[in-house]
Design a protein around this motif. Structure first.
Motif, PDB file in Angstrom:
ATOM      1  N   LYS A  45      46.812  28.645  39.688  1.00 30.02           N
ATOM      2  CA  LYS A  45      47.895  28.794  40.661  1.00 30.02           C
ATOM      3  C   LYS A  45      47.546  29.797  41.757  1.00 30.02           C
ATOM      4  CE  LYS A  45      51.636  27.305  37.698  1.00 30.02           C
ATOM      5  NZ  LYS A  45      52.938  27.644  37.085  1.00 30.02           N
ATOM      6  N   ILE A  46      46.645  30.722  41.444  1.00 26.56           N
ATOM      7  CA  ILE A  46      46.142  31.658  42.458  1.00 26.56           C
ATOM      8  C   ILE A  46      44.626  31.682  42.336  1.00 26.56           C
ATOM      9  CG2 ILE A  46      46.033  34.044  43.251  1.00 26.56           C
ATOM     10  CD1 ILE A  46      48.844  34.461  42.236  1.00 26.56           C
ATOM     11  N   VAL A  47      43.954  31.368  43.423  1.00 29.18           N
ATOM     12  CA  VAL A  47      42.493  31.367  43.450  1.00 29.18           C
ATOM     13  C   VAL A  47      42.053  32.462  44.408  1.00 29.18           C
ATOM     14  CG1 VAL A  47      40.437  30.005  43.974  1.00 29.18           C
ATOM     15  CG2 VAL A  47      42.434  28.891  42.961  1.00 29.18           C
ATOM     16  N   ILE A  48      41.135  33.281  43.953  1.00 31.34           N
ATOM     17  CA  ILE A  48      40.637  34.366  44.801  1.00 31.34           C
ATOM     18  C   ILE A  48      39.126  34.249  44.971  1.00 31.34           C
ATOM     19  CG2 ILE A  48      42.480  35.919  44.057  1.00 31.34           C
ATOM     20  CD1 ILE A  48      40.199  37.464  42.503  1.00 31.34           C
ATOM     21  N   LYS A  49      38.643  34.914  45.990  1.00 31.87           N
ATOM     22  CA  LYS A  49      37.208  35.115  46.168  1.00 31.87           C
ATOM     23  C   LYS A  49      36.967  36.605  45.994  1.00 31.87           C
ATOM     24  CE  LYS A  49      36.495  31.213  49.188  1.00 31.87           C
ATOM     25  NZ  LYS A  49      36.032  30.713  50.470  1.00 31.87           N
ATOM     26  N   ALA A  50      35.963  36.961  45.234  1.00 32.36           N
ATOM     27  CA  ALA A  50      35.682  38.370  44.978  1.00 32.36           C
ATOM     28  C   ALA A  50      34.193  38.633  45.149  1.00 32.36           C
ATOM     29  CB  ALA A  50      36.123  38.747  43.574  1.00 32.36           C
ATOM     30  N   ASP A  51      33.865  39.894  45.379  1.00 34.62           N
ATOM     31  CA  ASP A  51      32.472  40.295  45.569  1.00 34.62           C
ATOM     32  C   ASP A  51      31.692  40.379  44.265  1.00 34.62           C
ATOM     33  OD1 ASP A  51      32.850  40.468  48.307  1.00 34.62           O
ATOM     34  OD2 ASP A  51      33.412  42.587  48.213  1.00 34.62           O
ATOM     35  N   SER A  52      32.409  40.431  43.144  1.00 32.55           N
ATOM     36  CA  SER A  52      31.695  40.572  41.873  1.00 32.55           C
ATOM     37  C   SER A  52      32.487  39.930  40.739  1.00 32.55           C
ATOM     38  CB  SER A  52      31.470  42.052  41.549  1.00 32.55           C
ATOM     39  OG  SER A  52      32.707  42.674  41.259  1.00 32.55           O
ATOM     40  N   LEU A  53      31.790  39.636  39.673  1.00 34.71           N
ATOM     41  CA  LEU A  53      32.424  39.124  38.472  1.00 34.71           C
ATOM     42  C   LEU A  53      33.399  40.152  37.916  1.00 34.71           C
ATOM     43  CD1 LEU A  53      32.685  36.899  36.343  1.00 34.71           C
ATOM     44  CD2 LEU A  53      30.733  37.929  35.148  1.00 34.71           C
ATOM     45  N   SER A  54      33.075  41.420  38.030  1.00 36.91           N
ATOM     46  CA  SER A  54      33.945  42.490  37.574  1.00 36.91           C
ATOM     47  C   SER A  54      35.301  42.446  38.276  1.00 36.91           C
ATOM     48  CB  SER A  54      33.266  43.841  37.798  1.00 36.91           C
ATOM     49  OG  SER A  54      34.141  44.891  37.473  1.00 36.91           O
ATOM     50  N   GLN A  55      35.291  42.234  39.589  1.00 34.15           N
ATOM     51  CA  GLN A  55      36.546  42.140  40.337  1.00 34.15           C
ATOM     52  C   GLN A  55      37.347  40.910  39.905  1.00 34.15           C
ATOM     53  OE1 GLN A  55      35.094  42.207  44.384  1.00 34.15           O
ATOM     54  NE2 GLN A  55      35.600  44.386  44.604  1.00 34.15           N
ATOM     55  N   MET A  56      36.661  39.799  39.680  1.00 35.40           N
ATOM     56  CA  MET A  56      37.336  38.580  39.216  1.00 35.40           C
ATOM     57  C   MET A  56      38.006  38.823  37.866  1.00 35.40           C
ATOM     58  SD  MET A  56      36.817  35.870  41.316  1.00 35.40           S
ATOM     59  CE  MET A  56      36.604  34.358  40.418  1.00 35.40           C
ATOM     60  N   LYS A  57      37.282  39.472  36.955  1.00 35.42           N
ATOM     61  CA  LYS A  57      37.833  39.751  35.625  1.00 35.42           C
ATOM     62  C   LYS A  57      39.067  40.638  35.719  1.00 35.42           C
ATOM     63  CE  LYS A  57      33.641  39.255  32.835  1.00 35.42           C
ATOM     64  NZ  LYS A  57      32.664  39.960  31.974  1.00 35.42           N
ATOM     65  N   LYS A  58      38.997  41.650  36.578  1.00 31.78           N
ATOM     66  CA  LYS A  58      40.147  42.546  36.744  1.00 31.78           C
ATOM     67  C   LYS A  58      41.362  41.782  37.274  1.00 31.78           C
ATOM     68  CE  LYS A  58      37.408  46.685  37.500  1.00 31.78           C
ATOM     69  NZ  LYS A  58      36.897  47.635  38.499  1.00 31.78           N
ATOM     70  N   PHE A  59      41.134  40.958  38.286  1.00 36.46           N
ATOM     71  CA  PHE A  59      42.252  40.213  38.866  1.00 36.46           C
ATOM     72  C   PHE A  59      42.872  39.277  37.836  1.00 36.46           C
ATOM     73  CE2 PHE A  59      44.124  36.431  40.644  1.00 36.46           C
ATOM     74  CZ  PHE A  59      45.092  36.984  41.464  1.00 36.46           C
ATOM     75  N   TYR A  60      42.049  38.456  37.183  1.00 33.84           N
ATOM     76  CA  TYR A  60      42.602  37.459  36.272  1.00 33.84           C
ATOM     77  C   TYR A  60      43.159  38.079  34.991  1.00 33.84           C
ATOM     78  CZ  TYR A  60      41.497  33.746  39.444  1.00 33.84           C
ATOM     79  OH  TYR A  60      41.488  32.934  40.547  1.00 33.84           O
ATOM     80  N   THR A  61      42.675  39.243  34.610  1.00 38.11           N
ATOM     81  CA  THR A  61      43.294  39.969  33.498  1.00 38.11           C
ATOM     82  C   THR A  61      44.689  40.435  33.907  1.00 38.11           C
ATOM     83  OG1 THR A  61      41.168  40.681  32.609  1.00 38.11           O
ATOM     84  CG2 THR A  61      43.110  41.957  31.950  1.00 38.11           C
ATOM     85  N   ALA A  62      44.808  40.985  35.100  1.00 44.34           N
ATOM     86  CA  ALA A  62      46.121  41.410  35.597  1.00 44.34           C
ATOM     87  C   ALA A  62      47.043  40.206  35.767  1.00 44.34           C
ATOM     88  CB  ALA A  62      45.964  42.161  36.914  1.00 44.34           C
ATOM     89  N   PHE A  63      46.510  39.109  36.266  1.00 43.74           N
ATOM     90  CA  PHE A  63      47.296  37.885  36.445  1.00 43.74           C
ATOM     91  C   PHE A  63      47.795  37.386  35.093  1.00 43.74           C
ATOM     92  CE2 PHE A  63      47.264  33.280  38.145  1.00 43.74           C
ATOM     93  CZ  PHE A  63      48.576  33.380  38.565  1.00 43.74           C
ATOM     94  N   TYR A  64      46.941  37.408  34.079  1.00 45.58           N
ATOM     95  CA  TYR A  64      47.334  37.041  32.716  1.00 45.58           C
ATOM     96  C   TYR A  64      48.502  37.914  32.255  1.00 45.58           C
ATOM     97  CZ  TYR A  64      47.135  37.274  27.599  1.00 45.58           C
ATOM     98  OH  TYR A  64      47.468  37.299  26.274  1.00 45.58           O
ATOM     99  N   HIS A  65      48.424  39.202  32.536  1.00 49.38           N
ATOM    100  CA  HIS A  65      49.489  40.118  32.113  1.00 49.38           C
ATOM    101  C   HIS A  65      50.832  39.783  32.754  1.00 49.38           C
ATOM    102  CE1 HIS A  65      46.322  43.325  30.931  1.00 49.38           C
ATOM    103  NE2 HIS A  65      46.611  42.537  29.916  1.00 49.38           N
TER     104      HIS A  65
END
Length: 166
Positions: A45-65
């Motif tokens: 439902k929300i797709v992002i572009k990030a500079d690193s896998l770490s940033q992607m993990k942080k975003f989708y972990t927060a999104f999961y929450h």
């Protein structure tokens, strides 16, 4: 060894009914695959572009929450335990619980009206059912109990925001 666990806010019979409806077979890998597919559908439902896998993990972990509460609190037959300590049957909505409204009314609830409008209807209908059962909107509702552990009346802006957004 295989085991299935069913829960119900109403009865042991409903817990067994939930097991039979939600996981009728014994295919553990299918359950895992289905759960992954359900979560991936939500994450898309929300797709992002990030500079690193770490940033992607942080975003989708927060999104999961943002999606782990409120949680459904009724059986597959629509029965649930109300704040008045009686069994009720929902009419056209999933009864939900775990309303940490003081923590969520400013950001998570407005986000939900955009990305999960069908779930917001469940939330508002649950809040109105709680109102009918206890005489007030929820403050911090948890599994048929009003904890009253937060200040304010945060359900009001949640209901107003949902109504204004249709």
């Amino acid at each position: 060894v295989y085991a299935k666990v069913g829960i119900s806010p109403v009865s042991a019979e409903n817990a067994m009914l939930n097991i039979k409806a939600e996981i009728p077979g014994w295919d553990f890998n299918k359950v895992v695959t289905d759960a992954d597919a359900a979560w991936n559908k939500q994450f898309q439902k929300i797709v992002i572009k990030a500079d690193s896998l770490s940033q992607m993990k942080k975003f989708y972990t927060a999104f999961y929450h943002t999606m782990i509460a409120p949680s459904i609190f009724n059986d597959v037959n629509g029965e649930y335990w109300g704040t008045d300590k009686k069994v009720h049957k929902n009419e056209g909505f999933n009864n939900v619980t775990t309303f940490s409204l003081w923590d969520t009314y400013r950001s998570n609830n407005p986000l939900s009206t955009i990305i999960h409008p069908e779930h917001v209807n469940d939330m508002i209908n649950s809040m109105l059912a709680i109102y009918q059962q206890q005489g007030s909107l929820p403050v911090w509702h948890l599994m048929a109990n009003e904890t009253n552990c937060m200040v304010g009346y945060s359900a009001v802006p949640v209901v107003a925001d949902a109504l204004l957004k249709g």
